[in-house]
Design a protein around this motif. Structure first.
Motif, PDB file in Angstrom:
ATOM      1  N   ASP A 117       7.487  -0.218   0.839  1.00 48.56           N
ATOM      2  CA  ASP A 117       6.355  -0.630  -0.002  1.00 48.56           C
ATOM      3  C   ASP A 117       5.750   0.613  -0.645  1.00 48.56           C
ATOM      4  OD1 ASP A 117       4.104  -1.635  -1.225  1.00 48.56           O
ATOM      5  OD2 ASP A 117       3.569  -2.959   0.432  1.00 48.56           O
ATOM      6  N   GLY A 118       6.249   0.981  -1.805  1.00 50.65           N
ATOM      7  CA  GLY A 118       5.778   2.173  -2.483  1.00 50.65           C
ATOM      8  C   GLY A 118       4.333   2.086  -2.929  1.00 50.65           C
ATOM      9  N   GLU A 119       3.891   0.910  -3.362  1.00 49.81           N
ATOM     10  CA  GLU A 119       2.496   0.757  -3.788  1.00 49.81           C
ATOM     11  C   GLU A 119       1.537   0.995  -2.626  1.00 49.81           C
ATOM     12  OE1 GLU A 119       1.484   0.560  -6.721  1.00 49.81           O
ATOM     13  OE2 GLU A 119       3.269  -0.033  -7.873  1.00 49.81           O
ATOM     14  N   GLN A 120       1.929   0.547  -1.438  1.00 46.04           N
ATOM     15  CA  GLN A 120       1.099   0.783  -0.263  1.00 46.04           C
ATOM     16  C   GLN A 120       0.992   2.273   0.052  1.00 46.04           C
ATOM     17  OE1 GLN A 120      -0.737  -1.429   1.310  1.00 46.04           O
ATOM     18  NE2 GLN A 120      -1.511   0.067   2.817  1.00 46.04           N
ATOM     19  N   VAL A 121       2.091   3.000  -0.143  1.00 47.49           N
ATOM     20  CA  VAL A 121       2.076   4.451   0.066  1.00 47.49           C
ATOM     21  C   VAL A 121       1.053   5.106  -0.851  1.00 47.49           C
ATOM     22  CG1 VAL A 121       3.427   6.573  -0.254  1.00 47.49           C
ATOM     23  CG2 VAL A 121       4.447   4.601   0.889  1.00 47.49           C
ATOM     24  N   ILE A 122       1.041   4.707  -2.121  1.00 47.70           N
ATOM     25  CA  ILE A 122       0.106   5.292  -3.078  1.00 47.70           C
ATOM     26  C   ILE A 122      -1.334   4.924  -2.709  1.00 47.70           C
ATOM     27  CG2 ILE A 122      -0.643   5.245  -5.490  1.00 47.70           C
ATOM     28  CD1 ILE A 122       2.308   4.932  -6.249  1.00 47.70           C
ATOM     29  N   ALA A 123      -1.535   3.656  -2.322  1.00 44.19           N
ATOM     30  CA  ALA A 123      -2.882   3.229  -1.940  1.00 44.19           C
ATOM     31  C   ALA A 123      -3.393   4.030  -0.744  1.00 44.19           C
ATOM     32  CB  ALA A 123      -2.881   1.738  -1.628  1.00 44.19           C
ATOM     33  N   GLU A 124      -2.559   4.223   0.254  1.00 42.43           N
ATOM     34  CA  GLU A 124      -2.990   4.960   1.442  1.00 42.43           C
ATOM     35  C   GLU A 124      -3.188   6.442   1.129  1.00 42.43           C
ATOM     36  OE1 GLU A 124      -1.011   4.283   5.109  1.00 42.43           O
ATOM     37  OE2 GLU A 124      -0.579   2.167   4.663  1.00 42.43           O
ATOM     38  N   THR A 125      -2.426   6.962   0.184  1.00 42.89           N
ATOM     39  CA  THR A 125      -2.631   8.357  -0.245  1.00 42.89           C
ATOM     40  C   THR A 125      -4.024   8.524  -0.821  1.00 42.89           C
ATOM     41  OG1 THR A 125      -0.274   8.655  -0.699  1.00 42.89           O
ATOM     42  CG2 THR A 125      -1.787  10.183  -1.768  1.00 42.89           C
ATOM     43  N   HIS A 126      -4.457   7.583  -1.667  1.00 43.27           N
ATOM     44  CA  HIS A 126      -5.795   7.640  -2.245  1.00 43.27           C
ATOM     45  C   HIS A 126      -6.861   7.439  -1.169  1.00 43.27           C
ATOM     46  CE1 HIS A 126      -4.833   8.031  -6.502  1.00 43.27           C
ATOM     47  NE2 HIS A 126      -3.890   7.105  -6.360  1.00 43.27           N
ATOM     48  N   GLU A 127      -6.609   6.568  -0.200  1.00 45.73           N
ATOM     49  CA  GLU A 127      -7.581   6.322   0.871  1.00 45.73           C
ATOM     50  C   GLU A 127      -7.828   7.578   1.693  1.00 45.73           C
ATOM     51  OE1 GLU A 127      -6.202   3.049   3.181  1.00 45.73           O
ATOM     52  OE2 GLU A 127      -6.427   1.596   1.543  1.00 45.73           O
ATOM     53  N   ARG A 128      -6.858   8.471   1.728  1.00 39.65           N
ATOM     54  CA  ARG A 128      -7.007   9.721   2.474  1.00 39.65           C
ATOM     55  C   ARG A 128      -7.677  10.815   1.638  1.00 39.65           C
ATOM     56  NH1 ARG A 128      -1.386  10.078   6.091  1.00 39.65           N
ATOM     57  NH2 ARG A 128      -1.567   7.958   6.932  1.00 39.65           N
ATOM     58  N   GLY A 129      -8.148  10.443   0.474  1.00 43.39           N
ATOM     59  CA  GLY A 129      -8.867  11.378  -0.368  1.00 43.39           C
ATOM     60  C   GLY A 129      -7.989  12.300  -1.188  1.00 43.39           C
ATOM     61  N   LEU A 130      -6.714  11.984  -1.284  1.00 48.77           N
ATOM     62  CA  LEU A 130      -5.787  12.792  -2.055  1.00 48.77           C
ATOM     63  C   LEU A 130      -5.575  12.164  -3.429  1.00 48.77           C
ATOM     64  CD1 LEU A 130      -3.150  13.492   0.752  1.00 48.77           C
ATOM     65  CD2 LEU A 130      -5.024  14.968   0.006  1.00 48.77           C
ATOM     66  N   GLN A 131      -5.568  12.985  -4.449  1.00 50.08           N
ATOM     67  CA  GLN A 131      -5.470  12.491  -5.820  1.00 50.08           C
ATOM     68  C   GLN A 131      -4.237  13.084  -6.517  1.00 50.08           C
ATOM     69  OE1 GLN A 131      -7.508  10.164  -7.058  1.00 50.08           O
ATOM     70  NE2 GLN A 131      -8.572  10.121  -5.080  1.00 50.08           N
ATOM     71  N   PRO A 132      -3.126  12.381  -6.488  1.00 54.53           N
ATOM     72  CA  PRO A 132      -1.933  12.879  -7.193  1.00 54.53           C
ATOM     73  C   PRO A 132      -2.179  12.982  -8.699  1.00 54.53           C
ATOM     74  CG  PRO A 132      -1.403  11.031  -5.725  1.00 54.53           C
ATOM     75  CD  PRO A 132      -2.883  11.094  -5.830  1.00 54.53           C
ATOM     76  N   VAL A 133      -1.541  13.944  -9.324  1.00 49.14           N
ATOM     77  CA  VAL A 133      -1.610  14.083 -10.777  1.00 49.14           C
ATOM     78  C   VAL A 133      -0.883  12.921 -11.445  1.00 49.14           C
ATOM     79  CG1 VAL A 133      -0.949  15.539 -12.735  1.00 49.14           C
ATOM     80  CG2 VAL A 133      -1.753  16.588 -10.614  1.00 49.14           C
ATOM     81  N   ALA A 134       0.213  12.474 -10.830  1.00 49.90           N
ATOM     82  CA  ALA A 134       0.987  11.352 -11.359  1.00 49.90           C
ATOM     83  C   ALA A 134       1.708  10.667 -10.206  1.00 49.90           C
ATOM     84  CB  ALA A 134       1.984  11.825 -12.411  1.00 49.90           C
ATOM     85  N   THR A 135       1.927   9.364 -10.348  1.00 49.82           N
ATOM     86  CA  THR A 135       2.649   8.602  -9.325  1.00 49.82           C
ATOM     87  C   THR A 135       3.682   7.701  -9.990  1.00 49.82           C
ATOM     88  OG1 THR A 135       1.047   6.785  -9.338  1.00 49.82           O
ATOM     89  CG2 THR A 135       0.663   8.577  -7.762  1.00 49.82           C
ATOM     90  N   LEU A 136       4.715   7.369  -9.238  1.00 51.84           N
ATOM     91  CA  LEU A 136       5.754   6.465  -9.715  1.00 51.84           C
ATOM     92  C   LEU A 136       6.358   5.765  -8.518  1.00 51.84           C
ATOM     93  CD1 LEU A 136       7.842   5.417 -11.871  1.00 51.84           C
ATOM     94  CD2 LEU A 136       9.228   7.425 -11.265  1.00 51.84           C
TER      95      LEU A 136
END
Length: 304
Positions: A265-284
């Motif tokens: 579940d790639g979308e869940q990975v991105i969501a949890e990354t943001h929940e940890r206070g991390l802000q990627p420059v770009a995601t895919l």
């Protein structure tokens, strides 16, 4: 159609193929994948009955290449990696004269040449000089020439190397039509999308041995995850962040310019990354591909 057991090929003290087992069935497209030096070309030359087997057992069309080489070669089509067309002949004569080498009578080979020109969409170029053809046209002519003897097995060594995307897709369509017509295809390729498109089954070779075998879907399911989340952060941040995100997927790969998180579940990975206070420059988020499998099994380092 092809059966190898414990197949080995040595050149002096160097062993290029180290005891592989392979079976290719009638009517399928079978692929050999691997980095440079993996043993693919050495294997293909043995299958083409032009390079003797060092050890092990090899049968092609039920025949032994050590004793039945000419009979085997008469039933094979070979499309080499480098075009070996005769620049002194026009397009039609490249097919006609090559067909005569197989002892095909003049009327039959002429009809066969016309049919193949139509098949590879070169009828309008039948009188053109080879040197005036584009790269894609030369490749199509090489494939047409490999079919002039109506082979049961067609060996294709890197069939679309150097072609633009349009020419590659035209060739894919033609190879798919050949498979539908019952021709057995054996393909080596560096293009993972090509292997996924064309191959029913394939083996991944590395350093002379087979490291994986199966259909493209089976290999992806076995060696990767359903999806891959690609996360790009600032320059120099990926190494440290890889450790912080290691628990979000089955595997995290740190590259200089991004993190690859393998998860179902790639979308869940991105969501949890943001929940940890991390802000990627770009995601895919993308599906796993055969290239992910290939790089996991053979590594990302260049092999000379």
């Amino acid at each position: 159609m092809i059966r190898a057991v414990g197949l080995r090929k040595s050149f002096g003290g160097f062993e290029a193929v180290k005891g592989i087992d392979v079976e290719v069935h009638r009517g399928e497209a079978f692929g050999f994948l691997g980095p440079n030096g993996a043993g693919k070309s050495s294997t293909m030359r043995m299958v083409a009955a032009v390079s003797p087997v060092t050890a092990g057992e090899l049968q092609i069309l039920g025949l032994d290449p050590a004793t039945d080489g000419p009979a085997i070669r008469g039933r094979l089509g070979v499309c080499p990696q480098e075009d070996t067309l005769d620049n002194e002949l026009n397009v039609f004569d490249n097919l006609y004269i090559y067909g005569r080498y197989f002892g095909i009578d003049k009327a039959t080979v002429r009809q066969r040449a016309e049919e193949l020109l139509d098949f590879v969409q070169l009828t309008e170029k039948r009188k053109a000089r080879v040197e005036d053809l584009s790269g894609g046209m030369k490749r199509r002519l090489t494939i047409a020439r490999s079919l002039i003897n109506d082979p049961e097995v067609l060996l294709l060594d890197e069939p679309t190397t150097g072609l633009d995307p349009q020419a590659r897709h035209v060739l894919w369509d033609q190879l798919f039509r050949l498979k539908q017509a019952g021709v057995t295809l054996v393909i080596t390729t560096h293009y993972m999308d090509e292997a996924e498109q064309l191959c029913d089954r394939l083996v991944v070779m590395d350093k002379g041995v087979i490291v994986a075998e199966g259909s493209p879907r089976e290999l992806i399911e076995q060696y990767s995850t359903r999806e891959v989340a690609e996360l790009r952060f600032g320059v120099g941040e990926h190494e440290a962040l890889g450790e912080k995100l290691a628990d979000l997927g089955d595997r995290v790969e740190v590259l200089p310019d991004r993190l690859l998180v393998y998860s179902d579940d790639g979308e869940q990975v991105i969501a949890e990354t943001h929940e940890r206070g991390l802000q990627p420059v770009a995601t895919l988020v993308r599906r796993s591909t055969l290239e992910d499998v290939f790089l996991r099994l053979t590594g990302r380092s260049l092999v000379d």
